[in-house]
Motif scaffolding. Structure first.
Motif, PDB file in Angstrom:
ATOM      1  N   TRP A 179     -20.027  28.521-103.382  1.00  0.00           N
ATOM      2  CA  TRP A 179     -19.014  27.787-102.504  1.00  0.00           C
ATOM      3  C   TRP A 179     -18.367  26.615-102.902  1.00  0.00           C
ATOM      4  CZ3 TRP A 179     -17.315  28.923 -97.514  1.00  0.00           C
ATOM      5  CH2 TRP A 179     -16.701  27.718 -96.538  1.00  0.00           C
ATOM      6  N   GLY A 180     -18.985  25.973-103.572  1.00  0.00           N
ATOM      7  CA  GLY A 180     -18.505  24.595-103.815  1.00  0.00           C
ATOM      8  C   GLY A 180     -17.162  24.680-104.573  1.00  0.00           C
ATOM      9  N   THR A 181     -17.496  25.823-105.814  1.00  0.00           N
ATOM     10  CA  THR A 181     -16.649  25.887-106.968  1.00  0.00           C
ATOM     11  C   THR A 181     -15.381  26.830-106.129  1.00  0.00           C
ATOM     12  OG1 THR A 181     -18.462  26.482-108.317  1.00  0.00           O
ATOM     13  CG2 THR A 181     -16.327  27.440-108.953  1.00  0.00           C
ATOM     14  N   VAL A 182     -15.574  27.399-105.423  1.00  0.00           N
ATOM     15  CA  VAL A 182     -14.342  28.245-104.620  1.00  0.00           C
ATOM     16  C   VAL A 182     -13.708  27.086-103.796  1.00  0.00           C
ATOM     17  CG1 VAL A 182     -13.521  29.986-102.957  1.00  0.00           C
ATOM     18  CG2 VAL A 182     -15.530  30.496-104.718  1.00  0.00           C
ATOM     19  N   TYR A 183     -14.502  26.306-102.917  1.00  0.00           N
ATOM     20  CA  TYR A 183     -13.764  25.473-102.316  1.00  0.00           C
ATOM     21  C   TYR A 183     -13.073  24.441-102.878  1.00  0.00           C
ATOM     22  CZ  TYR A 183     -13.919  22.128 -98.053  1.00  0.00           C
ATOM     23  OH  TYR A 183     -13.522  21.602 -96.982  1.00  0.00           O
ATOM     24  N   ARG A 184     -13.390  23.693-104.098  1.00  0.00           N
ATOM     25  CA  ARG A 184     -12.628  22.800-104.814  1.00  0.00           C
ATOM     26  C   ARG A 184     -11.344  23.411-105.359  1.00  0.00           C
ATOM     27  NH1 ARG A 184     -17.959  21.393-106.073  1.00  0.00           N
ATOM     28  NH2 ARG A 184     -17.737  22.811-107.831  1.00  0.00           N
ATOM     29  N   LYS A 185     -11.262  24.527-105.665  1.00  0.00           N
ATOM     30  CA  LYS A 185     -10.191  25.384-106.431  1.00  0.00           C
ATOM     31  C   LYS A 185      -9.001  25.518-105.059  1.00  0.00           C
ATOM     32  CE  LYS A 185      -7.842  27.223-109.485  1.00  0.00           C
ATOM     33  NZ  LYS A 185      -6.973  26.228-110.500  1.00  0.00           N
ATOM     34  N   LEU A 186      -9.669  25.818-103.992  1.00  0.00           N
ATOM     35  CA  LEU A 186      -8.790  26.245-102.849  1.00  0.00           C
ATOM     36  C   LEU A 186      -8.206  25.140-102.299  1.00  0.00           C
ATOM     37  CD1 LEU A 186     -10.548  29.276-101.129  1.00  0.00           C
ATOM     38  CD2 LEU A 186      -8.519  29.494-102.647  1.00  0.00           C
ATOM     39  N   LYS A 187      -8.890  23.797-102.538  1.00  0.00           N
ATOM     40  CA  LYS A 187      -8.247  22.836-101.885  1.00  0.00           C
ATOM     41  C   LYS A 187      -7.300  22.272-102.777  1.00  0.00           C
ATOM     42  CE  LYS A 187      -9.627  19.571 -99.424  1.00  0.00           C
ATOM     43  NZ  LYS A 187     -10.294  18.407 -98.654  1.00  0.00           N
ATOM     44  N   GLU A 188      -7.173  22.695-104.041  1.00  0.00           N
ATOM     45  CA  GLU A 188      -6.163  22.089-104.774  1.00  0.00           C
ATOM     46  C   GLU A 188      -4.988  22.975-104.512  1.00  0.00           C
ATOM     47  OE1 GLU A 188      -7.200  22.787-108.744  1.00  0.00           O
ATOM     48  OE2 GLU A 188      -8.872  21.457-108.840  1.00  0.00           O
ATOM     49  N   LEU A 189      -5.108  24.330-104.009  1.00  0.00           N
ATOM     50  CA  LEU A 189      -3.909  25.256-104.004  1.00  0.00           C
ATOM     51  C   LEU A 189      -3.152  25.170-102.498  1.00  0.00           C
ATOM     52  CD1 LEU A 189      -5.570  28.470-105.751  1.00  0.00           C
ATOM     53  CD2 LEU A 189      -3.783  26.944-106.545  1.00  0.00           C
ATOM     54  N   TYR A 190      -4.221  24.918-101.464  1.00  0.00           N
ATOM     55  CA  TYR A 190      -3.658  24.710-100.156  1.00  0.00           C
ATOM     56  C   TYR A 190      -2.411  24.034-100.069  1.00  0.00           C
ATOM     57  CZ  TYR A 190      -8.182  26.818 -98.266  1.00  0.00           C
ATOM     58  OH  TYR A 190      -9.201  27.375 -98.102  1.00  0.00           O
ATOM     59  N   PRO A 191      -2.204  22.786-100.341  1.00  0.00           N
ATOM     60  CA  PRO A 191      -0.811  22.185-100.107  1.00  0.00           C
ATOM     61  C   PRO A 191       0.385  22.826-100.650  1.00  0.00           C
ATOM     62  CG  PRO A 191      -2.478  20.566-100.864  1.00  0.00           C
ATOM     63  CD  PRO A 191      -3.040  21.962-101.096  1.00  0.00           C
ATOM     64  N   THR A 192       0.121  23.744-101.649  1.00  0.00           N
ATOM     65  CA  THR A 192       1.321  24.388-102.142  1.00  0.00           C
ATOM     66  C   THR A 192       1.518  25.748-101.771  1.00  0.00           C
ATOM     67  OG1 THR A 192       0.353  24.600-104.179  1.00  0.00           O
ATOM     68  CG2 THR A 192       1.683  22.907-103.994  1.00  0.00           C
ATOM     69  N   HIS A 193       0.258  26.506-101.394  1.00  0.00           N
ATOM     70  CA  HIS A 193       0.392  27.706-101.053  1.00  0.00           C
ATOM     71  C   HIS A 193      -0.150  28.194 -99.611  1.00  0.00           C
ATOM     72  CE1 HIS A 193      -0.133  27.764-105.350  1.00  0.00           C
ATOM     73  NE2 HIS A 193       0.141  28.832-105.442  1.00  0.00           N
ATOM     74  N   ALA A 194      -0.427  27.088 -98.836  1.00  0.00           N
ATOM     75  CA  ALA A 194      -0.734  27.493 -97.411  1.00  0.00           C
ATOM     76  C   ALA A 194       0.275  27.060 -96.623  1.00  0.00           C
ATOM     77  CB  ALA A 194      -2.042  27.067 -96.889  1.00  0.00           C
ATOM     78  N   CYS A 195       0.645  27.612 -95.351  1.00  0.00           N
ATOM     79  CA  CYS A 195       1.347  27.258 -94.386  1.00  0.00           C
ATOM     80  C   CYS A 195       1.115  25.552 -93.815  1.00  0.00           C
ATOM     81  CB  CYS A 195       1.695  28.531 -93.442  1.00  0.00           C
ATOM     82  SG  CYS A 195       0.230  28.379 -92.039  1.00  0.00           S
ATOM     83  N   LYS A 196       2.087  25.297 -93.038  1.00  0.00           N
ATOM     84  CA  LYS A 196       1.746  23.992 -92.536  1.00  0.00           C
ATOM     85  C   LYS A 196       0.695  23.962 -91.554  1.00  0.00           C
ATOM     86  CE  LYS A 196       5.606  24.047 -88.882  1.00  0.00           C
ATOM     87  NZ  LYS A 196       6.779  23.309 -88.773  1.00  0.00           N
ATOM     88  N   GLN A 197       0.811  25.140 -90.624  1.00  0.00           N
ATOM     89  CA  GLN A 197      -0.260  25.162 -89.582  1.00  0.00           C
ATOM     90  C   GLN A 197      -1.788  25.218 -90.229  1.00  0.00           C
ATOM     91  OE1 GLN A 197       2.370  27.094 -89.850  1.00  0.00           O
ATOM     92  NE2 GLN A 197       3.562  27.048 -88.197  1.00  0.00           N
ATOM     93  N   PHE A 198      -1.863  25.799 -91.480  1.00  0.00           N
ATOM     94  CA  PHE A 198      -3.171  26.062 -92.259  1.00  0.00           C
ATOM     95  C   PHE A 198      -3.489  24.817 -92.567  1.00  0.00           C
ATOM     96  CE2 PHE A 198      -6.363  26.622 -95.308  1.00  0.00           C
ATOM     97  CZ  PHE A 198      -6.908  27.981 -95.153  1.00  0.00           C
ATOM     98  N   ASN A 199      -2.439  23.886 -93.167  1.00  0.00           N
ATOM     99  CA  ASN A 199      -2.981  22.564 -93.653  1.00  0.00           C
ATOM    100  C   ASN A 199      -3.252  21.593 -92.512  1.00  0.00           C
ATOM    101  OD1 ASN A 199      -2.718  23.092 -96.624  1.00  0.00           O
ATOM    102  ND2 ASN A 199      -0.711  23.293 -96.528  1.00  0.00           N
ATOM    103  N   HIS A 200      -2.793  21.741 -91.527  1.00  0.00           N
ATOM    104  CA  HIS A 200      -2.995  20.705 -90.310  1.00  0.00           C
ATOM    105  C   HIS A 200      -4.221  20.900 -89.775  1.00  0.00           C
ATOM    106  CE1 HIS A 200      -2.648  18.695 -86.432  1.00  0.00           C
ATOM    107  NE2 HIS A 200      -3.017  19.836 -85.864  1.00  0.00           N
ATOM    108  N   ILE A 201      -4.947  22.446 -89.635  1.00  0.00           N
ATOM    109  CA  ILE A 201      -5.935  22.918 -89.231  1.00  0.00           C
ATOM    110  C   ILE A 201      -7.316  22.542 -89.942  1.00  0.00           C
ATOM    111  CG2 ILE A 201      -7.473  24.870 -88.532  1.00  0.00           C
ATOM    112  CD1 ILE A 201      -4.820  25.780 -87.256  1.00  0.00           C
TER     113      ILE A 201
END
Length: 328
Positions: A179-201
């Protein structure tokens, strides 16, 4: 149309199709502008053409510039009434904003669909694939320990009933590491790949639901948070549901979520949804009111829908998620 009472969802007008009572009937819908005497006028059209109505329902029309009402009617067919029906449709077209002939109910059938949230218990255990059963190309296929672990977790979901607390899973150190391996990678990607609502929540999930690289959130904690935000809840599932069953759950603001995790040998790949896919991909946006409402609309449209329409709705549902890469 959103339903504020998620425990009960009213049947769509055609929901009684396929019963013997429908034999020899035709269904149609029409929309009229609300004005004095309009109902009497419309009923007069049916009476003038000697059309026998067996059912009539109405509701306020959505997205209409003028105050309007949608009507659904069923008419009794008679062998000599074909001409009368055609003339009636002509007269309705002159008096209504729109008229749609839905067709004969003689051969129509509607698949089972839930009408209360408790009805989800009837199909939640009927998965298409995976769960404890793994295909030969699954990364964990030859790992007996992993397979036994999956079996234990899916057993919990199979025995879950609506109204119960979702059992908590004591995840192993290896599972948390994956889980941690996936979590860290996605947290790097969220700011540029996820919508603002996702990044707010997402930070709110970290603050309130135990999201973090060192802990896998429990479904009950996340479900409680969603319930407070938008009225949505989570329900454990033992594998991949059919598109119809999955969409039907959305009508009651219920998202079916797995609890098992992908195999540790390939943390960035899984051939089926797992807890990473659910909690790090789908779940956050259910805390957004607009997304939550739209998702329920898709679910309501799926109740009793044809297989063709189910396929279309499933495509809409999949594509509406703004952030999705492989099976994260």
């Amino acid at each position: 149309m959103a339903n504020n009472n998620n425990d009960n969802v009213g049947k769509h007008p055609p929901s009684s199709m396929g019963n013997s009572d429908n034999e020899g009937k035709t269904a149609l819908t029409f929309t009229v502008v609300n004005e004095v005497g309009v109902l009497e006028k419309i009923l007069g059209i049916f009476s003038k053409n000697k059309i026998d109505l067996s059912k009539i329902e109405s509701r306020p029309a959505k997205n209409a510039e003028l105050e309007s009402y949608d009507f659904y009617v069923e008419i009794n067919n008679a062998s000599e009434s074909g001409t009368n029906t055609n003339k009636c449709l002509e007269d309705l077209n002159k008096s209504c904003k729109s008229v749609q002939l839905l067709g004969s109910l003689e051969q129509a059938t509607v698949p089972f669909f839930p009408t209360t949230i408790q009805d989800l218990d009837k199909f939640a255990h009927k998965v298409l694939e995976y769960g404890e059963e793994l295909d030969s190309n699954h990364p964990g296929f030859t790992d007996e320990e992993y397979r036994r672990r999956r079996l234990d977790i899916t057993y919990i979901a199979k025995n879950y009933k609506h109204g119960q607390q979702i059992p908590r899973i004591e995840y192993t150190e290896q599972e948390i590491q994956t889980w941690g391996t996936v979590y860290r990678k996605l947290k790097e990607l969220y700011p540029t790949h996820a919508c603002k609502q996702f990044n707010h929540i997402f930070p709110l999930l970290e603050q309130n639901c135990g999201y973090g690289e060192d802990s896998i959130p429990q479904l009950q904690d996340v479900s409680d948070f969603l319930k407070q935000c938008t009225g949505w809840t989570l329900r454990p599932v033992s594998g991949l549901l059919s598109p119809r069953d999955f969409l039907n759950g959305l009508a009651f603001r219920v998202f079916h979520s797995t609890q098992y995790i992908r195999h540790h040998s390939k943390p960035f790949y899984t051939p089926e949804p797992d807890v990473c896919h659910e909690l790090l991909g789908h779940v956050p946006l259910f805390a957004d009111p607009s997304f939550a409402l739209f998702s329920q609309e898709i679910g309501l449209a799926s109740l009793g829908a044809s297989e063709e329409d189910i396929e279309k709705l499933a495509t809409v549902s999949r594509n509406f998620f703004v952030f999705k890469y492989k099976y994260f």
